[in-house]
Write a protein that holds these residues in place. Structure first.
Motif, PDB file in Angstrom:
ATOM      1  N   PHE A  95       0.839  -1.190   0.000  1.00 42.99           N
ATOM      2  CA  PHE A  95       0.000   0.000   0.000  1.00 42.99           C
ATOM      3  C   PHE A  95       0.878   1.245   0.000  1.00 42.99           C
ATOM      4  N   ILE A  96       0.248   2.386  -0.251  1.00 41.13           N
ATOM      5  CA  ILE A  96       0.913   3.678  -0.218  1.00 41.13           C
ATOM      6  C   ILE A  96       0.225   4.546   0.824  1.00 41.13           C
ATOM      7  N   ILE A  97       1.025   5.206   1.646  1.00 47.08           N
ATOM      8  CA  ILE A  97       0.524   6.230   2.554  1.00 47.08           C
ATOM      9  C   ILE A  97       0.954   7.560   1.935  1.00 47.08           C
ATOM     10  N   PRO A  98       0.017   8.276   1.299  1.00 44.75           N
ATOM     11  CA  PRO A  98       0.404   9.518   0.631  1.00 44.75           C
ATOM     12  C   PRO A  98       0.599  10.660   1.622  1.00 44.75           C
ATOM     13  N   ASN A  99       1.468  11.583   1.261  1.00 46.61           N
ATOM     14  CA  ASN A  99       1.636  12.791   2.048  1.00 46.61           C
ATOM     15  C   ASN A  99       0.260  13.434   2.217  1.00 46.61           C
ATOM     16  N   GLY A 100      -0.058  13.858   3.413  1.00 49.58           N
ATOM     17  CA  GLY A 100      -1.356  14.459   3.686  1.00 49.58           C
ATOM     18  C   GLY A 100      -2.305  13.522   4.403  1.00 49.58           C
ATOM     19  N   PHE A 101      -2.004  12.207   4.412  1.00 54.76           N
ATOM     20  CA  PHE A 101      -2.853  11.265   5.155  1.00 54.76           C
ATOM     21  C   PHE A 101      -2.788  11.622   6.636  1.00 54.76           C
ATOM     22  N   GLU A 102      -3.937  11.681   7.274  1.00 51.44           N
ATOM     23  CA  GLU A 102      -4.001  11.920   8.709  1.00 51.44           C
ATOM     24  C   GLU A 102      -4.645  10.718   9.369  1.00 51.44           C
ATOM     25  N   GLY A 103      -3.971  10.167  10.353  1.00 57.18           N
ATOM     26  CA  GLY A 103      -4.481   9.000  11.046  1.00 57.18           C
ATOM     27  C   GLY A 103      -3.399   8.372  11.892  1.00 57.18           C
ATOM     28  N   HIS A 104      -3.589   7.069  12.165  1.00 63.12           N
ATOM     29  CA  HIS A 104      -2.591   6.398  13.005  1.00 63.12           C
ATOM     30  C   HIS A 104      -2.364   4.949  12.576  1.00 63.12           C
ATOM     31  N   TRP A 105      -1.171   4.481  12.937  1.00 68.49           N
ATOM     32  CA  TRP A 105      -0.816   3.074  12.802  1.00 68.49           C
ATOM     33  C   TRP A 105      -1.380   2.339  14.004  1.00 68.49           C
ATOM     34  N   ASP A 106      -1.847   1.124  13.787  1.00 72.35           N
ATOM     35  CA  ASP A 106      -2.249   0.212  14.859  1.00 72.35           C
ATOM     36  C   ASP A 106      -1.588  -1.122  14.532  1.00 72.35           C
ATOM     37  N   VAL A 107      -0.455  -1.396  15.171  1.00 72.41           N
ATOM     38  CA  VAL A 107       0.227  -2.665  14.950  1.00 72.41           C
ATOM     39  C   VAL A 107      -0.390  -3.671  15.913  1.00 72.41           C
ATOM     40  N   VAL A 108      -1.161  -4.595  15.360  1.00 73.49           N
ATOM     41  CA  VAL A 108      -1.916  -5.580  16.134  1.00 73.49           C
ATOM     42  C   VAL A 108      -0.995  -6.693  16.618  1.00 73.49           C
ATOM     43  N   GLU A 109      -0.139  -7.176  15.713  1.00 73.20           N
ATOM     44  CA  GLU A 109       0.900  -8.146  16.086  1.00 73.20           C
ATOM     45  C   GLU A 109       2.185  -7.696  15.422  1.00 73.20           C
ATOM     46  N   THR A 110       3.312  -8.036  16.011  1.00 75.60           N
ATOM     47  CA  THR A 110       4.604  -7.570  15.491  1.00 75.60           C
ATOM     48  C   THR A 110       4.607  -7.660  13.971  1.00 75.60           C
ATOM     49  N   THR A 111       4.938  -6.548  13.337  1.00 75.28           N
ATOM     50  CA  THR A 111       4.867  -6.419  11.886  1.00 75.28           C
ATOM     51  C   THR A 111       6.228  -6.044  11.322  1.00 75.28           C
ATOM     52  N   LYS A 112       6.560  -6.673  10.190  1.00 73.62           N
ATOM     53  CA  LYS A 112       7.804  -6.385   9.475  1.00 73.62           C
ATOM     54  C   LYS A 112       7.429  -5.974   8.056  1.00 73.62           C
ATOM     55  N   LYS A 113       8.081  -4.905   7.561  1.00 70.95           N
ATOM     56  CA  LYS A 113       7.781  -4.433   6.209  1.00 70.95           C
ATOM     57  C   LYS A 113       9.045  -3.939   5.519  1.00 70.95           C
ATOM     58  N   HIS A 114       9.016  -3.963   4.189  1.00 72.84           N
ATOM     59  CA  HIS A 114       9.957  -3.214   3.371  1.00 72.84           C
ATOM     60  C   HIS A 114       9.257  -1.895   3.064  1.00 72.84           C
ATOM     61  N   PHE A 115      10.025  -0.819   2.979  1.00 74.51           N
ATOM     62  CA  PHE A 115       9.424   0.483   2.716  1.00 74.51           C
ATOM     63  C   PHE A 115      10.302   1.314   1.803  1.00 74.51           C
ATOM     64  N   LEU A 116       9.668   2.288   1.165  1.00 73.77           N
ATOM     65  CA  LEU A 116      10.358   3.328   0.430  1.00 73.77           C
ATOM     66  C   LEU A 116       9.657   4.628   0.784  1.00 73.77           C
ATOM     67  N   VAL A 117      10.422   5.595   1.281  1.00 70.84           N
ATOM     68  CA  VAL A 117       9.895   6.885   1.695  1.00 70.84           C
ATOM     69  C   VAL A 117      10.480   7.970   0.813  1.00 70.84           C
ATOM     70  N   ARG A 118       9.605   8.879   0.376  1.00 64.52           N
ATOM     71  CA  ARG A 118      10.030  10.083  -0.338  1.00 64.52           C
ATOM     72  C   ARG A 118       9.622  11.256   0.548  1.00 64.52           C
ATOM     73  N   HIS A 119      10.620  11.924   1.090  1.00 67.22           N
ATOM     74  CA  HIS A 119      10.347  13.066   1.966  1.00 67.22           C
ATOM     75  C   HIS A 119       9.867  14.244   1.122  1.00 67.22           C
ATOM     76  N   VAL A 120       8.839  14.925   1.608  1.00 66.21           N
ATOM     77  CA  VAL A 120       8.252  16.079   0.931  1.00 66.21           C
ATOM     78  C   VAL A 120       8.679  17.314   1.695  1.00 66.21           C
ATOM     79  N   LYS A 121       9.219  18.275   0.980  1.00 70.24           N
ATOM     80  CA  LYS A 121       9.697  19.489   1.644  1.00 70.24           C
ATOM     81  C   LYS A 121       8.639  20.555   1.674  1.00 70.24           C
TER      82      LYS A 121
END
Length: 120
Positions: free
Chosen positions: A94-120
């Motif tokens: 999935f993608i979390i786009p810049n501007g998303f407002e909310g929260h993470w809820d890790v129900v059970e230990t979670t492992k992910k690969h990620f790519l982040v693009r910082h927005v200035k």
């Protein structure tokens, strides 16, 4: 001319550990601990990619970034400010786009690969 190598996520790299309670304005519930292995960071610092693991807990999503996630194991949920929730498990992406407002809820230990693009 120097060739840029392909980044192999199976290579062992140094990990960093963080207790999210050290950022008390972020945590909503629990005592999540994060382990991150940065696999790549662009020379300008705008893009980074790696592998991340979190123990259970809830916290506000970090802003000023676009993030692509691929869940390797575990169960997590993203909950939007309006209460809409999406669950993710191994094999989901999935993608979390810049501007998303909310929260993470890790129900059970979670492992992910990620790519982040910082927005200035």
């Amino acid at each position: 001319m120097t060739s840029t190598p392909v980044i192999d996520f199976s290579d062992d790299v140094e990990e960093t550990n963080r207790r999210l309670a050290d950022l008390p304005d972020r945590v909503i519930e629990g005592d999540p601990h994060h382990t991150t292995r940065i696999r790549f960071e662009s020379p300008d610092g705008a893009v980074m990619s790696g592998t991340w693991t979190s123990t259970p807990g809830k916290w506000h999503v970090f802003a000023d970034r676009d993030e692509i996630c691929f869940i390797l194991s575990g169960h997590c949920r993203l909950v939007a400010k309006d209460g809409t929730a999406k669950d993710f498990r191994a094999g989901d992406s999935f993608i979390i786009p810049n501007g998303f407002e909310g929260h993470w809820d890790v129900v059970e230990t979670t492992k992910k690969h990620f790519l982040v693009r910082h927005v200035k």
